[in-house]
Enzyme design. Structure first.
Site, short mmCIF file in Angstrom:
data_model
loop_
_atom_site.label_atom_id
_atom_site.label_comp_id
_atom_site.label_asym_id
_atom_site.label_seq_id
_atom_site.Cartn_x
_atom_site.Cartn_y
_atom_site.Cartn_z
N SER A 578 0.77 -1.10 0.00
CA SER A 578 0.11 -0.05 0.07
C SER A 578 0.96 1.22 0.22
O SER A 578 1.72 1.53 -0.92
CB SER A 578 -0.92 -0.10 1.24
OG SER A 578 -1.93 0.57 1.31
N ASP A 664 -9.68 -3.78 -5.77
CA ASP A 664 -9.09 -3.02 -4.59
C ASP A 664 -9.50 -1.36 -4.89
O ASP A 664 -9.46 -0.92 -6.05
CB ASP A 664 -7.61 -2.83 -4.74
CG ASP A 664 -7.05 -2.36 -3.31
OD1 ASP A 664 -7.66 -1.43 -2.83
OD2 ASP A 664 -5.74 -2.08 -3.35
N HIS A 699 -8.32 -5.03 -1.60
CA HIS A 699 -7.03 -4.23 -0.83
C HIS A 699 -6.35 -5.33 0.17
O HIS A 699 -5.07 -5.27 0.03
CB HIS A 699 -7.33 -2.96 -0.11
CG HIS A 699 -6.00 -2.39 0.53
ND1 HIS A 699 -5.25 -1.74 -0.77
CD2 HIS A 699 -5.39 -1.90 1.31
CE1 HIS A 699 -4.18 -1.14 -0.13
NE2 HIS A 699 -4.37 -1.14 0.97
#
Length: 735
Positions: A578, A664, A699
């Site tokens: 991320s 995501d 995600h």
């Protein structure tokens, strides 16, 4: 004429797919940006789908030689795991609640048993070697069977579950696509039937009112910002729900909850730098929602209800008197900051992170010198002595993480806490505030003869470019660095980093990681600026116009490990996900010679493009973290200087594995897809770049524990291959 990307099966799988350059030109602050791969953003395009599938096929072909190792690692993870198990029960009102897992099943179940009485604070212990087909405890009631709920879905996630105050109803939320939009349903626990109520488009779960008649929940706008709080009356349609609060400032998001005392419902509105709370008093619902203290730019605070010296008060954790926060008290009424009375004053050496109020004590979550701490304030009954004692719960390890666990009861005399190190598995304790006894309830079992004493942990310190001392936590098998001559030799090391949002990457235990350690590698966490490990200044020095500190800190940690003989560049692998994936992209650009491989999970590598588009999910709320390049030329120039995608150069990069998910909503799949395409077209030398896209996940990656083990085994096998350990057997083979 067919574009190359539309024919993924035409090239041999040993050749990488080619994304055709299709220049898209934009002008920003007088600067021309040319993006050859923006066309990959068309998620619903068959051409884009074909390209992603071609990348997956290429990745599988390039890693086919690791198939046996992947399966071996998966079997190692499985062999270390007690597959049929249950959590330590947690008491909520008149029941003990716990979760169960079952051998061979992806998901678990949530259960409960009745408590024995008001003074029953010792969690019940299940029978040894409990069969999956039998109750784990006498009187067990099955609340949710997650395997049944997941049936027929490629992806499944439980967002949250909450039992009504009378313990008769269960509200729970599920997501079956990975986009984090949940559907809330309500189950009658007496009959086992679902109520007709169904609430869609929810972020997270739902909160009951004290009467158990209403549910409060949060929804998001088109940019995925949590902006509305709703009240749903059981038995009515969602279309009739009452809008309680609508946050119109695009930098702010909202959430709703209930204080542990059950007296107040609270709604928090917050940006990265500013917060505001409303509350509803269940003892006086006719008064409606009250604003506690209006937002002031830069003022952050949170609210909890406490009985202090015999008086009802609000505990206010705030930064009005200093950046590392103070705990103040205020009347149960709207109160301005100048009237907040200090209970735990600001201390620049101690970052106060959270506070939990109970009937007889207060638990303060804090950190000092990079380590987490739990602080107990014992409460008295008199206004003259509201706090009778103030002390820390002590642990002796050099590197560890401690935090409170599930503590839902306002009147409980114990504090449930969690403790772990990089060698000691997650451990659950009950701390008795009256006797100060610390009782170990459970340590996550690691099968196969695991012994924490076989591993060594250390805290190292690297010197950053500006002289700042950056902590590193590292673990390896005991004696892994000893060579035949009795000295120390470099070992392969996986260096992990994040460095954003004031999120601290504290030391933690991992069963999959043992497959690295037992083959002779080390694992290290670089606690770089942008995180919160060393207090608020650590965060402030790693965001906005100081973001470069995050990258230079990580590079300094890598160099420290090399210069002190821990490892060598060719067997040093970097990993981050991320915002940590942005870190990976930046250090690959800035110091490619330092690493033998880079793993970037759901990586935020096209940061400039994302931050220039205010219609994308999260962009506006992120301005306080990264800046607004659309409005400010200086921010545009600064972001342009480090955004990984914009700074891909004609250099020899280390091998890179980028992993992403099609659904995501936080970091779109297109960012790593574009990045890998540009790396292939620009880099020199090895050009060893792989893109792996989960086509039915979000995600957090795939759902289900076995799927997640296979997923991690894939990554670990690639890492071991980069380290030269793919053929190395583990030091202690598992049965």
């Amino acid at each position: 004429m067919e574009h190359p990307a539309t024919a993924p099966t035409s090239p041999a799988p040993t050749a990488p797919p080619t994304a055709e350059p299709r220049p898209a030109t934009t002008e920003v602050h007088g600067t021309t940006r040319v993006d050859d791969y923006e066309w990959l953003r068309e998620k619903d395009s068959p051409e884009v789908t074909a390209y992603l599938e071609a990348e997956n096929a290429y990745t599988q072909a390039r890693t086919a030689h690791l198939a046996d190792l992947r399966q071996t690692i998966f079997e190692e993870i499985k062999a270390r795991t007690l597959e049929t198990d249950l959590s330590v029960p947690t008491r909520i009102r008149g029941h003990w609640y716990y979760s169960r897992s079952y051998e061979g099943l992806e998901y678990g179940a949530s259960c409960r048993v009745p408590a024995l009485g008001e003074d029953d604070w010792s969690p019940p212990k299940p029978a040894e070697h409990c069969s999956p087909t039998e109750p784990a405890l006498p009187g067990e009631e099955l609340l949710l069977d997650l395997n049944a709920l997941a049936e027929g879905h490629d992806f499944f996630s439980l967002g949250g579950s909450s039992v009504s105050p009378d313990a008769g109803l269960l509200a729970y939320s599920t997501d079956v696509t990975g986009d984090e939009r949940y559907t809330v349903r309500v189950k009658d626990l007496a009959s086992g039937e679902l109520l007709p109520d169904e609430i869609t488009g929810v972020i997270g779960g739902a909160t009951w009112n004290r009467e158990g008649t209403d549910l409060y929940y949060t929804t998001v706008d088109d940019s995925w910002r949590a902006d509305k709080i709703w009240r749903h009356r059981l038995g009515t349609a969602q279309a009739e729900d009452e809008l309680v609060l609508h946050e119109t400032d695009g930098r702010f998001w909202v959430g709703v909850g209930r204080t542990r005392s059950d007296r107040f419902l609270v709604i928090a509105s917050g940006s990265k730098t500013t917060s505001e709370y409303h509350y509803l008093d269940a003892d006086s619902p006719g008064s409606g929602w009250q604003l506690f203290a209006g937002r002031r730019e830069g003022l952050e605070y949170s609210l909890d209800h406490c009985v202090l010296g015999g008086q009802d008060v609000f505990l206010v954790l705030h930064n009005a008197t200093g950046p590392d926060f103070e705990i103040g008290t205020a009347p149960v009424a709207p109160t301005e900051p100048q009237r907040w009375e200090p209970l735990v004053p600001h201390d620049p050496a101690v970052r106060l992170e959270d506070v939990d109020a109970f009937a007889g004590h207060v638990v303060v979550h804090q950190r000092s010198e990079g380590l987490t701490q739990l602080r107990i304030l014992e409460l008295g009954d008199s206004a003259e002595q509201p706090v009778t004692d103030d002390y820390l719960v002590r642990f002796d390890a050099e590197v560890y993480t401690v935090g409170s666990g599930s503590n839902p009861n306002f009147r409980q005399p114990t504090v449930r806490l969690g403790y772990t190190t990089m060698a000691v598995p997650a451990s659950v304790y009950d701390y008795d505030v009256r006797t100060r006894d610390l009782t170990l309830l459970r340590r996550t079992p690691v099968l196969g003869g695991y012994d924490p004493a076989d591993y060594e942990e250390h805290r190292l310190w690297a010197t950053a470019d500006d002289g700042e001392q950056v902590p590193i936590s590292i673990v390896c098998r005991r004696g892994a660095r000893e060579d035949a001559g009795g000295g120390t030799a470099p070992i392969p090391v996986l260096l992990y980093g994040y460095g954003a949002y004031e999120m601290s990457m504290d030391p933690y235990f991992s069963k999959p990681r043992l497959s690295l350690l037992d083959r002779g590698a080390g694992f290290a966490i670089a606690h770089v600026r942008g995180g919160g490990e060393m207090g608020r200044r650590w965060y402030d020095d790693g965001k906005l116009a100081r973001k470069q500190n995050t990258f230079s800190d990580f590079i300094a940690c890598a160099r420290h490990l090399v210069e002190t003989g821990w490892t060598r560049p060719e067997v040093l692998v970097a990993e981050g996900a991320s915002a940590g994936g942005l870190l990976m992209g930046a250090v690959a650009n800035q110091a490619p010679e330092l690493f033998g491989g880079v793993v970037a999970g759901v990586p935020f590598v096209d940061a400039l493009t994302s931050m220039l588009d205010s219609t994308l999910p999260l962009t506006v709320t992120e301005y306080d973290e990264w800046g607004n390049p659309e409005a400010d030329p200086e921010v545009f120039a600064y972001l342009s200087g480090y955004s990984p995608y914009d700074n891909v150069a004609a250099v020899d990069y280390p091998p890179i594995l980028a992993e992403t998910s099609l659904n995501d909503t936080r970091v779109l799949y297109v960012e790593p897809a574009k990045w890998i395409a540009r790396l292939r077209a620009t880099a020199t030398g090895r050009r060893d770049f792989l893109l792996r896209t989960e086509m039915a996940a979000g995600h957090g990656g795939v759902s289900g524990r076995y799927k997640s083990w296979h997923d991690r085994a894939f990554t670990l096998a690639w890492i071991l291959d980069r380290m030269g350990l793919a053929e190395t057997p583990p030091a202690v083979p598992l049965p």
